[in-house]
Design an enzyme around this catalytic site. Structure first.
Site, short mmCIF file in Angstrom:
data_model
loop_
_atom_site.label_atom_id
_atom_site.label_comp_id
_atom_site.label_asym_id
_atom_site.label_seq_id
_atom_site.Cartn_x
_atom_site.Cartn_y
_atom_site.Cartn_z
N HIS A 1 -11.03 -6.08 8.08
CA HIS A 1 -11.76 -5.82 6.83
C HIS A 1 -13.02 -4.99 7.07
CE1 HIS A 1 -9.44 -9.51 6.10
NE2 HIS A 1 -9.42 -9.15 4.83
N GLU B 1 0.82 -1.22 0.00
CA GLU B 1 0.00 0.00 0.00
C GLU B 1 0.85 1.27 0.00
OE1 GLU B 1 -2.56 -3.29 0.85
OE2 GLU B 1 -0.69 -2.67 1.84
#
Length: 337
Positions: free
Chosen positions: A129, A60
């Site tokens: 998540h 990321e």
């Protein structure tokens, strides 16, 4: 008009932007060949080629850092962080580089970058998540923060974000991806009362950043919400019979303070709803702004209805969410003040 889910509307926004401007590039983990874990970029690589829609390593910080360089060079990257929970390794790049580039260069460089992230719960994804990290970005000067609640806004806001010269954090509520949400259940319903399916304009139509939407007019109390919580607030108002005015903020930064203050001055009461944890959540900022701007109009203390101050609970996901019952209790309590 075309009938679309939010996923389809986001995909359409990418398509419209990429067709109009060859500087728009799309990349991230699995967004190319596979079309994204939620399929928001399906078909774009096949249509525009691997140089404009491509996959990246699981990195990321590298994804965001690369996008910042591309934006400074003159491209318009639209990147996907697969889940908002994964953004933390890239937080320094966002805060120290993307948000500051215009100011540290005296506007010699800008950073026309959009960072898309699925946010919130609803898929039983547990702690890694399901988080709602919007407050981490609303604290950062130089960023814009967007949370759509319906397909039309998702498309229009994303197009506006892509055209904006500065970095935009674009948070997409997962519970709204695949269809309407009735405020009570994690399943599609036949239609949205306020935002029906089938009303997404084809082609290029933007929704301006920084402008809220009044989704339910009322005279007794103002409810400030965004994303999935807009429908929870509407369901609570209908269940309790409280004449609540529900405001979908749509953009958290820049915030439409004029719409908020006008509503609170009219109703004299305010309830704030968000899915994220309570302490230092964006609701605290909203409460401060209402207090500072509407103090002499308030007839009762404001109330926040939020997620718990705890790591995201997998097994108790639906107890964690603010639901119509909890919001309804807040509406009745504020009316007693």
């Amino acid at each position: 008009m075309a009938s679309m889910t939010m996923i389809e509307a986001i995909r359409e926004a990418h398509d419209v932007a990429m067709a109009a401007d060859d500087r728009v590039v799309v990349f991230g983990e699995d967004v190319g060949f596979f079309g994204g874990v939620f399929r928001c970029t399906a078909g774009l690589q096949q249509k525009y080629g691997k140089s404009r829609c491509f996959d990246t390593p699981i990195n990321e910080s590298g994804i965001v850092g690369t996008a910042i360089g591309m934006a400074a060079y003159g491209l318009k990257p639209v990147i996907e962080i697969q889940f908002a929970d994964y953004v933390y390794p890239a937080y320094d790049q966002i805060v120290s580089e993307a948000a500051r580039l215009r100011h540290r260069s005296n506007a010699d460089f800008t950073c026309p970058l959009v960072i898309r992230m699925p946010t919130g719960g609803g898929i039983f994804g547990g702690q890694t998540h399901s988080q709602s990290p919007e407050a981490l970005f609303t604290h950062v000067s130089g960023l814009k923060v967007v949370v759509p609640s319906n397909p039309r806004d998702a498309k229009g806001l994303l197009l506006a974000a892509i055209e904006d010269p500065d970095p935009v954090i674009f948070l997409e509520p997962k519970r709204l991806y695949n269809g309407p949400f009735d405020g009570y259940h994690d399943r599609p319903v036949t239609s949205w009362k306020k935002h029906p399916m089938g009303e997404v304009p084809e082609g290029h139509e933007i929704v301006p950043l920084g402008k809220a939407s009044i989704t339910r007019e009322g005279a007794d109390v103002t409810v400030l919400a965004y994303g999935t919580m807009v429908y929870v607030a509407e369901a609570a108002a209908e269940a309790t019979g409280v004449d609540a005015e529900v405001i979908d903020l749509r953009t958290l930064l820049p915030l439409d303070l004029d719409t908020i203050t006008a509503s609170v001055e009219k109703t004299g009461r305010c309830v704030i709803v968000h899915e994220a944890t309570r302490t230092s959540g964006f609701g605290a900022e909203l409460m401060s702004l209402v207090q500072e701007n509407c103090f002499y109009h308030l007839e009762a203390p404001m109330i926040r209805v939020t997620g718990w101050d705890t790591p995201y609970p997998h097994a108790q996901e639906w107890e964690y969410f603010p639901g119509p019952d909890r919001v309804g209790e807040a509406l009745k309590k504020v009316m007693e003040g």
